[in-house]
Enzyme design. Sequence first.
Site, PDB file in Angstrom:
ATOM      1  N   CYS A  85      -0.212   2.608   3.744  1.00 40.10           N
ATOM      2  CA  CYS A  85       0.918   2.459   5.053  1.00 40.10           C
ATOM      3  C   CYS A  85       1.244   1.314   4.759  1.00 40.10           C
ATOM      4  O   CYS A  85       2.325   0.942   5.880  1.00 40.10           O
ATOM      5  CB  CYS A  85      -0.448   1.641   5.588  1.00 40.10           C
ATOM      6  SG  CYS A  85      -1.200   0.696   4.952  1.00 40.10           S
ATOM      7  N   HIS A  89       4.471 -17.476 -21.264  1.00 38.45           N
ATOM      8  CA  HIS A  89       5.607 -16.886 -20.628  1.00 38.45           C
ATOM      9  C   HIS A  89       6.260 -16.619 -21.809  1.00 38.45           C
ATOM     10  O   HIS A  89       5.922 -16.520 -22.966  1.00 38.45           O
ATOM     11  CB  HIS A  89       5.853 -18.376 -19.592  1.00 38.45           C
ATOM     12  CG  HIS A  89       7.474 -17.744 -18.743  1.00 38.45           C
ATOM     13  ND1 HIS A  89       7.544 -16.843 -17.628  1.00 38.45           N
ATOM     14  CD2 HIS A  89       8.695 -18.660 -19.183  1.00 38.45           C
ATOM     15  CE1 HIS A  89       8.372 -17.093 -17.501  1.00 38.45           C
ATOM     16  NE2 HIS A  89       9.198 -17.592 -17.692  1.00 38.45           N
ATOM     17  N   CYS A 133      -6.009  -1.476  -0.558  1.00 39.50           N
ATOM     18  CA  CYS A 133      -5.406  -1.582   0.739  1.00 39.50           C
ATOM     19  C   CYS A 133      -7.037  -1.760   1.260  1.00 39.50           C
ATOM     20  O   CYS A 133      -7.488  -0.992   1.308  1.00 39.50           O
ATOM     21  CB  CYS A 133      -4.687  -0.768   1.333  1.00 39.50           C
ATOM     22  SG  CYS A 133      -4.108  -0.874   3.317  1.00 39.50           S
ATOM     23  N   CYS A 178       6.874 -11.517 -15.825  1.00 42.31           N
ATOM     24  CA  CYS A 178       7.946 -12.530 -16.103  1.00 42.31           C
ATOM     25  C   CYS A 178       8.224 -11.481 -17.673  1.00 42.31           C
ATOM     26  O   CYS A 178       9.254 -11.253 -18.306  1.00 42.31           O
ATOM     27  CB  CYS A 178       7.592 -13.931 -16.683  1.00 42.31           C
ATOM     28  SG  CYS A 178       5.905 -13.875 -16.997  1.00 42.31           S
ATOM     29  N   CYS A 196      -6.285   0.823   4.727  1.00 39.88           N
ATOM     30  CA  CYS A 196      -6.757   1.939   4.483  1.00 39.88           C
ATOM     31  C   CYS A 196      -7.547   3.144   2.926  1.00 39.88           C
ATOM     32  O   CYS A 196      -8.340   3.511   2.898  1.00 39.88           O
ATOM     33  CB  CYS A 196      -5.267   2.540   3.263  1.00 39.88           C
ATOM     34  SG  CYS A 196      -3.655   2.433   4.922  1.00 39.88           S
ATOM     35  N   ASP A 234      16.592 -17.716 -18.370  1.00 39.33           N
ATOM     36  CA  ASP A 234      15.123 -16.815 -17.843  1.00 39.33           C
ATOM     37  C   ASP A 234      15.623 -15.924 -16.482  1.00 39.33           C
ATOM     38  O   ASP A 234      15.749 -17.109 -15.895  1.00 39.33           O
ATOM     39  CB  ASP A 234      14.349 -18.355 -17.225  1.00 39.33           C
ATOM     40  CG  ASP A 234      12.621 -17.908 -16.937  1.00 39.33           C
ATOM     41  OD1 ASP A 234      12.850 -16.969 -16.320  1.00 39.33           O
ATOM     42  OD2 ASP A 234      12.161 -19.003 -17.113  1.00 39.33           O
ATOM     43  N   CYS A 243       0.886  -1.343   0.452  1.00 37.31           N
ATOM     44  CA  CYS A 243       0.022   0.181  -0.045  1.00 37.31           C
ATOM     45  C   CYS A 243       1.104   1.583  -0.112  1.00 37.31           C
ATOM     46  O   CYS A 243       1.799   1.187   0.757  1.00 37.31           O
ATOM     47  CB  CYS A 243      -1.280  -0.064   1.287  1.00 37.31           C
ATOM     48  SG  CYS A 243      -2.243   1.128   1.192  1.00 37.31           S
TER      49      CYS A 243
END
Length: 647
Positions: free
Chosen positions: A240, A322, A269, A295, A272, A339, A237
Amino acid sequence: MAASPGVSTLCENSNEVFLDVAKLLLTYADNILRYPNEEKYRSIRIGNPTFSTKLLPIKGAVECLFEMGFEEAETHLVFPKSASVEQLKLVRESIAAERDQRLHGGPLVQPPQTATATATATATATASASAQESPATSSQPATPAPPPASSLEHSMSFFVTLQSNFQHVMLYENPELQQKARLHIPHQDLSSAAEHKLQQAKEADPESKLGKDDFLVLELLRWFKQDFFSWVNSLPCSRCGGKTQNAGSVSPTTDDLRWGAQRVENHYCQTCKLSTRFPRYNNPEKLLETRRGRCGEWANCFTLCCRALGLDARYIWDSTDHVWTEVYSVSQRRWLHCDSCENACDKPLLYEVGWGKKLAYVLAFSKDQVVDVTWRYSCKHPDVLTRRTTVQEAWLLRTINRLNAARQQSLSPDRKKELTERLLVELVEFISPKKPKAGELGGRNSGSLAWRRARGETGGADAGTSPQVAGYVFIPTEKEKSERLLHVRYSASKDQYCRVSNCCEAVQGWDQCVWSKDSVFRKVENDWHMVYIARTEGSSSGRISWKFDFAPAGMKMKAVSVMAQSQTFQSGTVCWRLRSGQKTTEFPGDGRMQPFPSLSGSSEFVIEAELGSGDGESSWQHSQLFRQSLKETEESSFEILVDLEDA
């Protein structure tokens, strides 16, 4: 109306299953159409029992959701505001038409793909029969069955993917952008480390054909994963600093679109009541600043870094969602799989064997050409062929050849010849499927457990599916036989095994010398500059073992000592065992050399560590092997010393 591929696949289910799933899919679609501004109807939680038990296991169901326009987030499927409502309606109407047909009786609508296959078989049979009746017509080809009505749409969609990626990689060739990347890369440090490891390799094996760039790639991967880029499950967040949840998408701003972020995730959040925006940038220049993502962002930025260092690199796109990089090794005359998310090099079967992916199309894009490299990444070629149904193979080959011819018009004859020779070497490589190596057997490490499970990429790390796969075995070399000594060290900070007794031979990668592993991975804490091996998130236990066998060399043990380091926190446990034949001895992982006199005269043993227990959501971190500071590059975390004698 021609059914989409997802609906066609859904139609292959039994009548009862189809009607149940169709009811759910139509409900999802109708809720969005009726309440377009209600966020709760645009999101489906992957862990929802209805989704996980009634949709996820059914063939074609999730594909239909994706075709409607749903996109994958960490724990949900979301229908972004930018998605096409017209596309949603088309898929919805296709499912509804098939449902009505089944409910009201009459002949069922045959899925287009099935119809095509039937027509093709009929045409072939007819041609065969005609050939038997009249030899004069035997040379005439059978009239091909008409393509399904949706084939043109599929081809155009695939062409857009090819063209988009082929154009995108040209960004990496911008000299100013490469210079910006070099400002972030500690090139001198990486180059020095690569030179040092090259010398070690030459000393261990004077016949080695590895070059400095091979080691530079390894150093670049390590730096990118450990020091530069970070993975995003959900952003903290912005007010916070607490946890957020992915709550769908928000509209991109003009600046987001400038940097290629067509999609912006809303990380909300609950404490909040505040949204933190996560633009999915597609421009590598912006990624040099943000240094975070999944990725797509990782492969995008890493490929740029490779090109910035003068490495011949290309961007790899996988149709099962991917992306990664390949780098050409001049010394080895072949392309190396890289990778950056996994810090993995030259492990092409990682996805099919380790993650359990059902591959279909894997394409490589560089500044000079497009190459279909699917076959490098599979050891199950017949299975892959059954899944390559999106476009016709002849169309794909022609399209790639046309794209390459257009791109290569301005290349010199020498460069064209070089590319042709490389391609021929690749094609020869593709003919014979390889067998998986030990480092290709584990599930995915990057991303949250929920995300990896939803994608089916946990491999052996998933609950109940953790096979113990035989891997590497330490067997004495000729030098170790003559010296009557086998001495191995592992450094967690370097992530390297050093075979001291064999001219300090170095092996990179914690899992490269492992006999078996189950639900464990190497964790790097960049904040604390620490590294260790832990069990995968969500697993109740993890195991790892190393095997030593001296019988093939005609030797046996005279004396054995083992040093292992492990740490536990809260209620976490680590149990070290040494097994030889019927004998099992437990020993502490306290960092001290432990002798095993009872093994004298034996010819083999296995060292095993079992990790378990722990408290709360972080229980997986409460039992650790080889915890070490990334700065402690000279210290060993694990050491085995064996004095040998003739058997």
